[in-house]
Structure formats: structure tokens, C-alpha cells
Motif scaffolding. Structure first.
Motif, PDB file in Angstrom:
ATOM      1  N   ARG A 177       0.831  -1.208   0.000  1.00  0.00           N
ATOM      2  CA  ARG A 177       0.000   0.000   0.000  1.00  0.00           C
ATOM      3  C   ARG A 177       0.865   1.259   0.000  1.00  0.00           C
ATOM      4  NH1 ARG A 177      -4.015   0.765   4.214  1.00  0.00           N
ATOM      5  NH2 ARG A 177      -4.567  -1.393   3.775  1.00  0.00           N
ATOM      6  N   SER A 178       0.438   2.235  -0.775  1.00  0.00           N
ATOM      7  CA  SER A 178       1.111   3.532  -0.879  1.00  0.00           C
ATOM      8  C   SER A 178       2.472   3.455  -1.551  1.00  0.00           C
ATOM      9  CB  SER A 178       1.246   4.206   0.506  1.00  0.00           C
ATOM     10  OG  SER A 178      -0.017   4.368   1.108  1.00  0.00           O
ATOM     11  N   HIS A 179       2.818   2.321  -2.110  1.00  0.00           N
ATOM     12  CA  HIS A 179       4.074   2.138  -2.827  1.00  0.00           C
ATOM     13  C   HIS A 179       3.775   1.738  -4.274  1.00  0.00           C
ATOM     14  CE1 HIS A 179       5.576   1.855   1.303  1.00  0.00           C
ATOM     15  NE2 HIS A 179       6.824   1.902   0.864  1.00  0.00           N
ATOM     16  N   GLY A 180       4.706   2.054  -5.156  1.00  0.00           N
ATOM     17  CA  GLY A 180       4.613   1.590  -6.529  1.00  0.00           C
ATOM     18  C   GLY A 180       3.290   1.942  -7.188  1.00  0.00           C
ATOM     19  N   ARG A 181       2.655   0.927  -7.769  1.00  0.00           N
ATOM     20  CA  ARG A 181       1.403   1.133  -8.509  1.00  0.00           C
ATOM     21  C   ARG A 181       0.159   0.938  -7.641  1.00  0.00           C
ATOM     22  NH1 ARG A 181       5.238  -1.444 -11.098  1.00  0.00           N
ATOM     23  NH2 ARG A 181       6.031  -0.621 -13.068  1.00  0.00           N
ATOM     24  N   SER A 182       0.345   0.615  -6.385  1.00  0.00           N
ATOM     25  CA  SER A 182      -0.802   0.464  -5.488  1.00  0.00           C
ATOM     26  C   SER A 182      -1.322   1.833  -5.054  1.00  0.00           C
ATOM     27  CB  SER A 182      -0.429  -0.353  -4.253  1.00  0.00           C
ATOM     28  OG  SER A 182      -0.277  -1.722  -4.590  1.00  0.00           O
ATOM     29  N   GLY A 183      -2.578   1.844  -4.588  1.00  0.00           N
ATOM     30  CA  GLY A 183      -3.182   3.089  -4.144  1.00  0.00           C
ATOM     31  C   GLY A 183      -2.695   3.502  -2.773  1.00  0.00           C
TER      32      GLY A 183
END
Length: 425
Positions: A177-183
Motif C-alpha cells: 500500500r502507498s508504494h509503486g502502482r498500489s493506491g
């Protein structure tokens, strides 16, 4: 470069570094001794930056960074995308790499399978050679390997392992979460609720349910990803008992992270621990301003990343830049949201759920972020685990010595086959 021009350049560097030091002192003055301790980190990085600046101009360094961004394939591998949803509604991005018959041993059946997909014998032979390179004459377990990345990274941090295992083993790579392509974390964004390692464990469960709802699993976690794996075991022991046939814990810790001094004097680090959460929270509230500052001090930032990511002096500049790019893509407010979770992390008791499984515990022997003593402590609690301390390696050991990590994972996949066989009986 003449002696006179070298001296002038050196003077310019000293002036610039002194100016940066004065600016840093102003920023950290209220932190007292903590400011001095953080200055030690910056000074170490600045020394390397200053040496580089004697011979390389600012414009050339900027061009070099752009060239490295454009040159390598690092982080460019993509699989079949999917989305899972955490219990608070956070969207979690994952990608699946399926098994390809090209990578099966080159017997008549595999050749026939490759031919049936319209691929020639040369292509099939290349896939077969890769298989032999990974597994020799043995066959790995028919599993799904789920890779969980570390703090301020992303699924692309597994680039080298992904490239090596691609097509040979079913793999899932996901962004926390909150990293890369995640929301962005819904609880964090809407309610200001702090991130917890337990939440990350539940996120991993959501990814497993979506991307690998059945069949045996091997769980691989680096740093925060290893802690996430422990949190999964702590909260879902039935999943571990019924489906997990192997575990890989890389550069991680089961707890007591508050004792890590990051190569700083103990007194200084104690002060840093007291003020850093508040400082990060304050910086997170001024994210736009801080991001501009990060861009303005890119060279110093790169030096700090290199010091805390790698131990090898001859690390490929393209790999170092790849790591820098991953880390600098993490917004400062996300850095602030996650940091307090590590002080609270204690999953020592959860390790018992891995007892009896093939377990690989691996760390760089010069890791300053999660020192190798933490991996040794995990291995002490799992006496059947394989402990590997990689010489001349730092925290990002899977990028610094990728061949060692790939080989050890491949060995574990072969050992996991016995676990799959026993589970089926």
C-alpha cells in the motif's frame, strides 16, 4: 586538469559543502544532538559526493542520471496485471508471471509444447538452458512464489530475480500500500490512521486470495516484506499450515528494530529515535516543499541511498541509480506514515508457524538497515533454516548480488518439492 584549476575546484567544493552543512544545521538545530547524528550520515555521503564533484560537473552528472534512467531494462519487466483490495478498500496492484513451457527441460514433451506455441528449437533450447542453470537436473515444486518488497521500494526491486525465474516458476509480485502502482492507504488518507505491520500482513492475504487462491505457496519477503510475511503467519496460521511449503526472509527482522544504530554513535542514535517520528510527520505535512528539496539535493540524496543500500565499492552505477529511482519515488508523507510501525514491530512469536518448513534466511553481512544479527536471531529460532550471510553486501542484497539470491531461492524451490509431496499424502 592543472594543479591550479584542481585547487580552485576543490575550494568551490568545500564552499558548497560548507553551505549545505550550514543549511542542514539550521534545519536540525532544534533536534540538538540528533541533528549532529544525522549530520554524520550526511557527512559520509557528502564526502563521496565532494570527491566526485572535483572531476564531474553538475550538468554532466544530471545527464548521466538521465542516461542511466533511459539505458537499462531495470524495472521494465511486466506480467499480467491484477488488483486486490485490502480490508479498508486500498487498491493493491500485483502482477503474475505464469509458467512457460519454453523453460521446461528439453525433452520431447517440452519441445513439442514449445513447437505447439509456434516457437522454434533455438528458443526452446534457450529456455531449457535457463532451467538447467537454475535447477540443474532437479525439478522445483509446482508452486506460486509470492514476492513482498521492502520499505520505500516496490515490486520492481525484484527485477533480477524476476528475470531469472521468468517462465520457469509461477510468481506473483505486488506493491505494498502507498508504494509503486498500489493506491494510497485508505485508512491513512481518510482517517490519518498509522500504518501497522499487521495491516500489511492482511494486505498480503488479500493479494494471495486474489492472485493465488489455491495451490502451494512459497513466500519471499525483503526487509519490510519479510515483516509482512511474519504478520501474515501471525494472523493466518491456517494458511501457513495448509498451503505454504517454503519461506524466504531476506534482510529482515522479527523485532527490536529500535536498537539498530544505522552505523551511528549510540548516543546520537538514541536522540534521533526520539525526534525522528515528529520530524518526519512535520516533513510529511509539507510534502510539496520537501519533494522540491529532495530534487535540489539529488547528489547528496544519492550518496545517502548508496551508503545504506550497498556495501560493494564497485556496484554498477546503473544498479545504484535504479535503487535511487525506486526510493526517491516514495513520497515523504508515505515515508512518515510507515516509519513508526517499525519501532512497534515484534513478530518473534510468529516464527514458530514456519517451523518444519524449508526456510531460507539471507542477509548482507554489511547491512546497516537491518543488520545481519537480526537474520541470525531468526535462524536461531528456526534451527532447520538455512542461514546465508552474503559477503560484501548491504541492505539491497537482491540487487547487489542477485545471482546469490537467485541460486538460493532456486535451491529452496527444489527442497520445497518434498514439502509439497508430504502435504499431498
Amino acid at each position: 586538469m592543472s594543479e591550479g584549476s584542481t585547487g580552485a575546484a576543490a575550494a568551490d567544493v568545500v564552499t558548497e559543502v560548507a553551505g549545505a552543512a550550514a543549511s542542514a544545521a539550521t534545519t536540525w538545530r532544534r533536534a540538538g544532538i540528533a541533528g549532529a547524528a544525522i549530520g554524520v550520515i550526511a557527512a559520509g555521503a557528502a564526502a563521496g559526493v565532494a570527491l566526485e564533484r572535483l572531476t564531474v560537473g553538475r550538468g554532466m552528472r544530471k545527464k548521466a542520471r538521465l542516461a542511466l534512467d533511459a539505458s537499462g531494462p531495470y524495472g521494465s519487466l511486466r506480467g499480467m496485471p491484477g488488483k486486490a483490495y485490502a480490508d479498508d478498500g486500498t487498491e493493491l496492484a500485483y502482477e503474475v508471471e505464469e509458467v512457460d513451457d519454453l523453460h521446461l527441460p528439453a525433452d520431447a514433451e517440452a519441445d513439442a509444447g514449445a513447437a505447439g506455441r509456434g516457437r522454434g528449437p533455438e528458443e526452446g533450447a534457450r529456455g531449457s538452458r535457463q532451467w538447467r542453470r537454475l535447477f540443474g537436473r532437479k525439478t522445483p515444486a509446482p508452486v506460486t512464489v509470492v514476492f513482498s518488497h521492502g520499505y520505500c521500494l516496490g515490486q520492481d526491486s525484484w527485477h533480477f530475480q524476476r528475470a531469472a525465474l521468468r517462465g520457469a516458476v509461477r510468481c506473483v509480485y505486488w506493491d505494498q500500500r502507498s508504494h509503486g502502482r498500489s493506491g494510497r492507504g485508505v485508512d491513512q488518507r481518510q482517517d490519518g490512521r498509522p500504518v501497522s505491520i499487521d495491516q500489511l500482513g492482511r494486505d498480503l492475504k488479500a493479494v494471495v486470495d486474489a492472485a493465488a487462491p489455491e495451490g502451494p505457496l512459497v513466500l519471499v519477503g525483503h526487509s519490510m516484506g519479510g515483516m509482512t510475511t511474519m504478520a501474515l503467519a501471525d494472523q493466518f496460521p491456517d494458511l501457513i499450515r495448509e498451503r505454504v511449503v517454503g519461506v524466504v526472509l531476506i534482510g529482515t527482522s522479527s523485532g527490536r528494530l529500535g536498537e539498530v544504530n544505522f552505523g551511528l554513535p549510540v548516543a546520537g542514535m538514541n536522540a534521533v529515535r526520539r525526534v525522528l517520528p515528529g520530524v518526519l510527520k512535520a516533513l510529511g505535512s509539507q510534502a510539496d516543499l520537501v519533494e522540491k528539496g529532495r530534487r535540489a539535493t539529488a547528489d547528496l540524496f544519492a550518496g545517502i541511498i548508496k551508503r545504506y543500500s550497498f556495501a560493494s565499492r564497485d556496484i554498477d552505477p546503473a544498479v545504484a541509480r535504479f535503487a535511487e529511482r525506486l526510493i526517491e519515488s516514495t513520497p515523504i508523507d508515505v515515508v512518515a506514515e510507515f516509519y513508526p510501525a517499525f519501532a512497534e514491530h515484534d513478530k518473534t512469536a510468529a516464527l514458530e508457524h514456519f517451523a518444519g518448513l524449508p526456510v531460507l534466511v539471507l542477509a548482507g553481512d554489511k547491512d546497516l538497515v537491518t543488520p545481519s544479527e537480526h537474520s541470525e536471531a531468526i535462524a536461531d529460532l528456526l534451527p532447520d533454516a538455512e542461514l546465508v550471510l552474503v559477503p560484501d553486501a548491504g541492505h539491497l542484497v537482491m540487487m547487489e548480488h542477485p545471482e546469490v539470491v537467485v541460486d538460493r531461492i532456486a535451491d529452496l524451490l527444489v527442497r520445497a518439492k518434498e514439502q509439497v509431496r508430504d502435504a499431498a499424502m
